[in-house]
Design a protein around this motif. Structure first.
Motif, PDB file in Angstrom:
ATOM      1  N   MET A  82       0.815  -1.204   0.000  1.00  0.00           N
ATOM      2  CA  MET A  82       0.000   0.000   0.000  1.00  0.00           C
ATOM      3  C   MET A  82       0.852   1.257   0.000  1.00  0.00           C
ATOM      4  N   ALA A  83       1.342   1.633   1.152  1.00  0.00           N
ATOM      5  CA  ALA A  83       2.238   2.799   1.166  1.00  0.00           C
ATOM      6  C   ALA A  83       3.639   2.325   0.825  1.00  0.00           C
ATOM      7  N   PRO A  92       7.462   3.012   0.843  1.00  0.00           N
ATOM      8  CA  PRO A  92       8.528   3.911   1.280  1.00  0.00           C
ATOM      9  C   PRO A  92       9.540   4.045   0.154  1.00  0.00           C
ATOM     10  N   PHE A 143       7.072   8.663   0.955  1.00  0.00           N
ATOM     11  CA  PHE A 143       6.325   7.465   0.573  1.00  0.00           C
ATOM     12  C   PHE A 143       5.253   7.839  -0.431  1.00  0.00           C
ATOM     13  N   SER A 176       1.307   6.772  -1.727  1.00  0.00           N
ATOM     14  CA  SER A 176       0.122   6.016  -1.380  1.00  0.00           C
ATOM     15  C   SER A 176      -0.975   6.317  -2.385  1.00  0.00           C
ATOM     16  N   GLU A 211      -3.726   4.975  -2.390  1.00  0.00           N
ATOM     17  CA  GLU A 211      -4.975   5.032  -1.632  1.00  0.00           C
ATOM     18  C   GLU A 211      -5.278   6.450  -1.179  1.00  0.00           C
ATOM     19  N   LEU A 212      -4.216   7.168  -0.809  1.00  0.00           N
ATOM     20  CA  LEU A 212      -4.400   8.539  -0.355  1.00  0.00           C
ATOM     21  C   LEU A 212      -4.934   9.396  -1.499  1.00  0.00           C
TER      22      LEU A 212
END
Lengths: 158, 158
Positions: B1-2, B4, B121, B123, B125-126
């Motif tokens: 997901m996230a 790095p 990072f 994301s 999703e963000l």
DNA sequence: GTCGGTGCAAATGCTTTGCATTGAT
DNA sequence: ATCAATGCAAAGCATTTGCACCGAC
């Protein structure tokens, strides 16, 4: 999901303990004094309820007939940050913006790229996502800052 | 997901068109000139690949034997922002931090409250959440800034 | 009565700007 | 050749600080 928040038509959810007591207690714990000037600064911040910058705060103080110097205002802002009552919310590098956070849900910001309109919103989902990202990487979340740059519906019509 | 991102052990995904061409084209479209100094500044920014501040950039320029004045560096930073090659990434109000964004996925930041360690990072999703929040409120997303304040695993051990 | 607090004005530190000179197209 | 770009030093601005006086505990 995301809850927009008008800064005008609703009272902020206040915690049981009044802010001034929180501040007074913080000061006492540090061996510092609760002065009229510090109380006036806090009052003006509460009156503005939302995002503010130092210069605006000075104006608010003057408007309310309080005679607090610029130096003291800045010094008090710093103390209020240490006390966890306000935090910085950075929109541009020109000057610092602050927001009252004590006893409030975290608020994020959406700024209109065309008009500069600022809307605050809350998103529990964002906080959950933040916690998930931290956990995955082995970090412990403390807080976050989220700003969306977008074009507001009104600006689209222009 | 996230995801790095180490700023050191991987090459950034470069777009097909080299950055200097993008910049040169931007300048030409504005009737401005592509000078050695401007090229040097861009080179140094690419060399740092990540987040930087003006003073650091000056040092990088000197390290590479380039003789560019502070004034020109600041002026070029502004042009690169207008060109959409870099953006400001605000961590504190002391000074502006910038990051290269052209041809890159949006990167968010996690800062350690104890050591100051900075991790970038990504994301997806963000970004999805951001778009959803905008759509719900009738806004059109342009960009965002997300910074997490947390305690890193190493700092927890201290 | 004691420290810490306050206001003022001066100092800071990042960023910007005016101006004479230099250089890209 | 022209018009913008550069470097320098000075100016701007938000914020901080030194210091003499003031006031909360």
């Amino acid at each position: 999901m995301a809850q927009p928040i008008s800064t005008h038509d609703q009272k902020p959810p206040q915690s049981m303990v009044p802010l001034c007591s929180v501040f007074r207690r913080f000061l006492k714990s540090k061996g510092l004094k609760y002065t009229i000037e510090r109380a006036d600064v806090l009052d003006s911040i509460i009156a503005r309820d939302g995002v503010f910058e130092a210069e605006e705060l000075l104006l608010e103080l003057r408007r309310r007939g309080h005679r607090v110097s610029k130096a003291t205002t800045y010094r008090t802002i710093k103390l209020l940050q240490d006390a966890g009552i306000i935090v910085q919310a950075l929109f541009d590098s020109k000057q610092a913006h602050y927001q009252l956070i004590y006893g409030k849900e975290p608020r994020d910001h959406m700024v209109c790229m065309k008009t500069g309109k600022l809307v605050e919103f809350q998103s529990a989902e964002l906080t959950k996502l933040r916690n998930r990202i931290c956990t995955e990487l082995g970090w412990s979340p403390v807080g976050h800052r989220f700003q969306i740059y977008a074009v507001s519906p009104e600006a689209k019509k222009l």
